[in-house]
Design an enzyme around this catalytic site. Structure first.
Site, PDB file in Angstrom:
ATOM      1  N   LYS A  54      -2.523  -1.210  -5.284  1.00 45.61           N
ATOM      2  CA  LYS A  54      -1.086  -1.180  -5.594  1.00 45.61           C
ATOM      3  C   LYS A  54      -0.842  -1.672  -7.019  1.00 45.61           C
ATOM      4  O   LYS A  54      -0.050  -1.084  -7.762  1.00 45.61           O
ATOM      5  CB  LYS A  54      -0.307  -2.019  -4.571  1.00 45.61           C
ATOM      6  CG  LYS A  54      -0.211  -1.337  -3.220  1.00 45.61           C
ATOM      7  CD  LYS A  54       0.246  -2.255  -2.087  1.00 45.61           C
ATOM      8  CE  LYS A  54       0.179  -1.498  -0.755  1.00 45.61           C
ATOM      9  NZ  LYS A  54       0.443  -2.305   0.427  1.00 45.61           N
ATOM     10  N   GLN A  98       2.333  -8.239   1.530  1.00 48.52           N
ATOM     11  CA  GLN A  98       1.336  -7.492   2.310  1.00 48.52           C
ATOM     12  C   GLN A  98       1.259  -8.040   3.739  1.00 48.52           C
ATOM     13  O   GLN A  98       1.156  -9.247   3.953  1.00 48.52           O
ATOM     14  CB  GLN A  98      -0.032  -7.579   1.619  1.00 48.52           C
ATOM     15  CG  GLN A  98      -1.114  -6.735   2.251  1.00 48.52           C
ATOM     16  CD  GLN A  98      -0.895  -5.217   2.082  1.00 48.52           C
ATOM     17  OE1 GLN A  98      -0.192  -4.771   1.193  1.00 48.52           O
ATOM     18  NE2 GLN A  98      -1.503  -4.442   2.946  1.00 48.52           N
ATOM     19  N   ASP A 121       9.440  -1.762   1.027  1.00 47.19           N
ATOM     20  CA  ASP A 121       8.747  -1.452   2.276  1.00 47.19           C
ATOM     21  C   ASP A 121       9.702  -0.928   3.347  1.00 47.19           C
ATOM     22  O   ASP A 121       9.248  -0.502   4.411  1.00 47.19           O
ATOM     23  CB  ASP A 121       8.114  -2.738   2.832  1.00 47.19           C
ATOM     24  CG  ASP A 121       6.629  -2.803   2.584  1.00 47.19           C
ATOM     25  OD1 ASP A 121       5.992  -1.744   2.469  1.00 47.19           O
ATOM     26  OD2 ASP A 121       6.113  -3.935   2.515  1.00 47.19           O
TER      27      ASP A 121
HETATM   28  N1  GUN Z   1      -0.018  -3.413   5.575  1.00 50.88           N
HETATM   29  C1  GUN Z   1      -0.446  -2.156   5.843  1.00 50.88           C
HETATM   30  N2  GUN Z   1       0.427  -1.244   5.365  1.00 50.88           N
HETATM   31  C2  GUN Z   1       1.407  -1.937   4.764  1.00 50.88           C
HETATM   32  C3  GUN Z   1       2.598  -1.542   4.078  1.00 50.88           C
HETATM   33  O1  GUN Z   1       2.937  -0.369   3.919  1.00 50.88           O
HETATM   34  N3  GUN Z   1       3.363  -2.569   3.623  1.00 50.88           N
HETATM   35  C4  GUN Z   1       3.033  -3.878   3.806  1.00 50.88           C
HETATM   36  N4  GUN Z   1       3.855  -4.818   3.336  1.00 50.88           N
HETATM   37  N5  GUN Z   1       1.947  -4.265   4.440  1.00 50.88           N
HETATM   38  C5  GUN Z   1       1.144  -3.298   4.917  1.00 50.88           C
END
Ligand code: GUN
Length: 296
Positions: A54, A98, A121
């Site tokens: 990311k 995350q 998100d």
């Molecule tokens: N963990 C796995 N996929 C995601 C996501 O799209 N966002 C977040 N915050 N955590 C994740």
């Protein structure tokens, strides 16, 4: 005939290129550089890899990017203080914490602190509510990525019966809402569903988001259906010697080998839905930046 394989990488590459172009325009015309902050608590290797990707991809798109790596024993107070700072930072337009967080931490108040406008998100109750109400919302990245792949493969989704297996806030619930908005007939199935194979066999579109390796078998799939596999599960190698050596690989929630013989089209794992998630995250951050800055 085997199924058409829905490759996520080229679609994700195109979306990322569009995002980079838009970031360059915003910087040149408005002096606005979209900023993304990613927070990781603990040292789970899979989460570390996602967070690294990311950070790298947001920088490559010309965005301002910060990554906060916190130790696994971080307290709720410390995490909340950081998120409060990021929510107030004018250089940051998107905040992603995350998930999953370590067990001693509660994600709900943390997501509340991000606030709806920087919630790239789509997890904040306001964004979840806006999605249901059909109002402009920040929508979770993976479901948005699934919808882009579905429309690229099938075109108009009107009238199709979509079965979503899994009811998480991050994937199952938002993808069901997105499909409903595309005029699909949507069935939500989950771990307590009676006759899950029978329900899956009704699906023109089958979305698997359960986190169970290869759970969905070939004979659960209607011939010609479009199968979207959201699962990312690490399993030992099939070859006993390699498995004994501790070698692992990534598989989806669908038994890919079996599904390939029945489905009309299917996303592979890896390189199907996975690459779309980060590309949509960048897109959401640009969207959030434009809304926060009042720029069209
Ligand atoms: N963990 C796995 N996929 C995601 C996501 O799209 N966002 C977040 N915050 N955590 C994740």
């Amino acid at each position: 005939m085997t199924a058409q394989i829905i490759e996520g990488l080229p679609v994700a590459d195109r979306l990322r290129a569009d995002v980079a172009t838009e970031v360059a325009r915003l910087r040149a015309e408005h002096g606005l550089q979209p900023g993304l902050a990613v927070v990781l608590v603990g040292d789970d290797p899979a989460s570390q890899a996602y967070v690294k990707s990311k950070g790298e991809q947001s920088k490559a798109a010309g965005m301002h990017s910060v990554t906060h790596l916190l130790p696994g024993d971080t307290t709720q107070e410390t995490l909340e203080a950081l998120v409060r700072d990021l929510a107030a930072d004018p250089a940051i337009h998107g905040v992603l914490v995350q998930l999953p967080l370590p067990k001693h931490l509660d994600e709900k108040p943390v997501i509340e602190l991000i606030g709806p406008d920087k919630d790239v998100d789509g997890l904040h109750v306001v964004n979840a509510g806006r999605l249901v109400a059909g109002l402009p919302a920040l929508v979770a990245c993976t479901p948005t990525g699934c919808l882009i792949l579905l429309k690229a493969t099938l075109g108009d989704l009107t009238g199709k019966h979509a079965v979503v297996v899994g009811r998480s806030l991050l994937v199952g619930k938002p993808i069901a809402q997105l499909l409903l908005a595309e005029n699909c007939t949507v069935t939500m199935a989950h771990s307590r569903t009676v006759d899950l194979p029978g329900i899956c066999r009704q699906a023109d579109i089958l979305v698997a988001a359960v986190g169970q390796p290869r759970m969905i078998r070939g004979d659960w799939i209607k011939p010609g259906a479009c199968v979207i596999d959201v699962g990312i599960n690490r399993v030992p190698f099939d070859n006993p010697e390699q498995a004994a050596a501790g070698k692992t690989k990534i598989v989806g929630d669908v038994n890919y080998k079996e599904a390939l013989q029945v489905a009309g089209s299917i996303t592979p794992v890896p390189k199907g839905v996975g690459p779309m998630t980060v590309a949509v995250l960048l897109h959401n951050t640009v969207l959030a930046a434009k809304r926060l800055a009042g720029v069209s």
